[in-house]
Write a protein that holds these residues in place. Structure first.
Motif, mmCIF file in Angstrom:
data_model
loop_
_atom_site.group_PDB
_atom_site.id
_atom_site.type_symbol
_atom_site.label_atom_id
_atom_site.label_comp_id
_atom_site.label_asym_id
_atom_site.label_seq_id
_atom_site.Cartn_x
_atom_site.Cartn_y
_atom_site.Cartn_z
ATOM 1 N N ASP A 146 101.368 -30.965 0.262
ATOM 2 C CA ASP A 146 100.909 -32.332 -0.004
ATOM 3 C C ASP A 146 99.458 -32.214 -0.454
ATOM 4 O OD1 ASP A 146 100.006 -34.928 0.012
ATOM 5 O OD2 ASP A 146 100.365 -35.293 2.153
ATOM 6 N N GLU A 163 105.419 -38.689 -3.316
ATOM 7 C CA GLU A 163 105.033 -38.642 -1.901
ATOM 8 C C GLU A 163 105.908 -39.526 -0.992
ATOM 9 O OE1 GLU A 163 100.822 -39.269 -2.396
ATOM 10 O OE2 GLU A 163 100.627 -37.281 -3.283
ATOM 11 N N ASP A 211 103.039 -46.218 1.654
ATOM 12 C CA ASP A 211 102.159 -45.046 1.816
ATOM 13 C C ASP A 211 100.751 -45.406 1.356
ATOM 14 O OD1 ASP A 211 100.802 -42.643 1.715
ATOM 15 O OD2 ASP A 211 102.283 -41.594 0.485
HETATM 16 MG MG LIG Z 1 98.852 -38.690 1.087
#
Ligand SMILES: [Mg+2]
Ligand SMILES: Nc1ncnc2c1ncn2[C@@H]1O[C@H](COP(=O)(O)OP(=O)(O)OP(=O)(O)O)[C@@H](O)[C@H]1O
Length: 581
Positions: free
Chosen positions: A7, A145, A167
């Motif tokens: 990530d 993501e 998110d």
């Molecule tokens: Mg993030």
């Protein structure tokens, strides 16, 4: 397992893999969250991660943060005496993660699934892949993501449901609506803002505290890079405290000096005041939630779970607004800081052929098309692939050359929803040359978008058989002397540095900082433009009658923030001007 999930975040990055079927996020220097920061030590060594973040207080002008916000732009960063593209800076972070994983696992790590914001543009995706390549990593797939986060939640799921993944990280906001059939997930729609995140709230808080300080002492802390770096950190700590407490105090001692006396900053803020400050941004995220639901063709009542991802989702106002908007209690039973990396690790293992059930169908967040002359001789954006199409996807269209003996064909590829090409973002253009003369004027154009959201365009002139197939490549900054040579860069391992090494140091002995801005805006705009020129471009756009009201509002709002010194707003402004001109 030498295939990992990464990530690559605006504030923090994480690297993870499956161990015995379970996602493991590597702790580097005691923490799974690795600051996405690079910094130059006093002795010329390049630091990445926590040590780089420590070094920022000593050398803010030699430190680069939030580089993810510049991915997909032509902005060049001055660092360590050289020019760096955003992909090059990001590659330092990726290499740091890769080397830490290799040291831990005792074997090379060469392949990765890397996550990107769902709303990332094609160009920003290309940059991410380039960053990985420069770091010596083959990207098996770029995964959005929120989709990665949903993959972590989908393990063991037996139900057919509709999830909404919200998110809100340090730099970007995404929302995705996902249909699950057991462990199989299909993304139905995504929306977001790649220039909205916790860092904007830090800046707002820091600006407010700096204004208060200026009113008291007549000193502007924003123009002193070292004071500003300290203030931003203190503001971030206050923001985090406000998620738990009703008030927080930003306290920084010896932050300035007047007439030989040290001045201290102390600024108390109540949660209610903070909430009023960030409410417009949170409302924009709720509007995105509604937009994604509408695009998915779903009513809020169809959502069975609201999953929260990203550090900022701990903000009570975010949770309250989601609860009100969707009538459900938002959930975050997997750590919202690491859930994306965990999902990336699951997808990486699936792609490496491990027997785990992880099937995800993602979508392209933006429409893609080519410029073509209409019957009225006006140039139109002819959309081949509509936003929210499941990946991978392809589409083809037949176009006609203007004249039978046309030798050359220019093809422009656009990202965006508008039929007017100038209202979209031109992601690339290329030329088909040496076409023969023939009565057949047909030209076939085909778009393929792979699972990573990367586009390949194939164009064939039927008469001559001339064809080209290519991934859209953005124009690279001209290779100049002074461009960093990554081959010669060595990242200092945290262990080599020794305890506290980066923090130690004689304040007086440090060379002066080059200034608060690391971005060479002249190179960034590619046209030698400065702030005044940018402001003028915005004014010109605002004077145009064909501008959408939403674009008009955003331009005006970002111009105000940019004038107040908000670098992120300025970067976004440049993008907007580029899109809209
Ligand atoms: Mg993030
Ligand atoms: N308790 C908290 N309350 C509010 N904000 C928080 C809290 N904890 C962390 N944050 C903020 O969350 C942000 C970091 O979140 P995260 O690590 O998810 O972002 P990222 O992955 O680096 O960024 P992005 O996903 O946008 O690229 C920072 O702005 C941080 O200050």
């Amino acid at each position: 397992m030498s295939t990992v999930g990464i990530d690559l975040g605006t504030t923090n990055s994480e690297i993870a893999w499956l161990d015995g079927g379970e996602p493991q996020v590597l702790a580097i220097g005691g923490s799974a969250l690795v600051p996405s920061v690079v910094s130059l030590a006093g002795d010329g060594r390049i630091l990445v991660g926590a040590t780089a973040l420590n070094n920022e207080l000593l050398a803010p002008g030699d430190t680069v943060r939030w580089i993810k916000r510049r991915m997909g732009t032509d902005q060049v960063v001055q660092f360590a005496g050289k020019s760096w593209t955003p992909a090059m800076i990001s590659s330092l972070i990726l290499r740091h993660l890769k080397e830490a994983a290799e040291a831990h696992l005792g074997r090379p790590v060469t392949r990765a699934v890397v996550t990107v914001p769902a709303f990332f543009s094609e160009r920003a995706r290309e940059d991410t892949r380039e960053a990985a390549r420069l770091a010596g990593l083959e990207v098996l797939r770029l995964v959005n993501e929120p989709t990665a986060a949903a993959a972590a939640y989908a393990r063991g799921n037996r139900r057919d449901e509709h999830w909404l993944v919200y998110d809100l990280g340090g730099g970007t906001f995404d929302v995705s609506v996902i249909a699950t059939a057991g462990e199989i997930m299909e993304v139905r729609a995504s929306h977001g803002d790649t220039q909205l995140g916790g860092h904007d709230f830090d800046r707002q808080l820091a600006t407010r505290a700096a204004e208060d300080f200026r009113a008291r002492h007549g000193i502007d802390l924003a123009v002193d890079p070292r004071a500003w770096a300290r203030l931003i950190r203190a503001a971030e700590a206050a923001k985090i405290r406000l998620s738990r407490d009703a008030t927080a105090t930003i306290r920084e001692e010896h932050i300035a000096n007047a007439k030989g006396a040290d001045l201290h900053l102390e600024y108390e803020i109540r949660r209610t005041e903070y909430e009023a400050m960030i409410a417009p941004a949170i409302e924009r995220t709720i509007a995105s939630v509604r937009n994604a639901l509408a695009q998915a063709g779903l009513d809020a009542r169809a959502i069975t779970r609201v999953l929260m991802v990203g550090g900022v989702c701990r903000t009570p106002l975010v949770q309250n607004r989601l609860r009100e908007a969707l009538g459900l209690e938002p959930q975050a039973w997997i750590n919202p800081d690491t859930v994306v990396a965990q999902g990336a690790a699951i997808e990486a293992a699936a792609m490496a052929g491990e027997h785990i059930a992880a099937a995800m169908v993602d979508i392209t967040p933006h429409s893609l098309g080519v410029g073509a002359l209409g019957a009225d001789a006006q140039l139109r954006n002819c959309i081949l692939i509509r936003r929210n199409s499941p990946l991978p996807c392809s589409a083809s269209e037949v176009f006609y050359k203007q004249f039978p003996d046309q030798e050359r064909l220019e093809i422009d590829v656009f990202q965006g929803e508008s039929p007017s090409p100038e209202r979209n973002h031109r992601v690339g253009s290329f030329t088909l040359d040496g076409l023969g003369s023939s009565e057949t004027r047909e030209v076939h154009c085909r778009f393929d978008i792979d699972r990573s959201g990367l586009l390949q365009v194939a164009v064939t002139d039927l008469a001559s058989g001339v064809n080209i197939t290519r991934t859209i490549e953005r124009p690279r900054p001209v290779q100049r002397t002074g461009m960093a040579d990554l081959g010669s860069v060595r990242i200092v391992d945290a262990l080599e540095l020794g305890e506290g090494d980066a923090e130690a140091g004689d304040w007086e002995a440090l060379r002066p900082d080059p200034g608060p801005s690391q971005v060479d805006e002249d190179e960034a705009s590619g046209e030698g433009g400065d702030d005044a020129a940018l402001a003028q471009q915005v004014e010109d756009l605002l004077a145009r009658s064909d501008l959408d009201q939403s674009d008009r509002d955003e331009l005006a709002a970002r111009l105000t923030s940019a004038r107040a010194g908000d670098a992120a707003a300025q970067a976004r402004l440049r993008d907007l001007v580029y899109f809209l001109q």
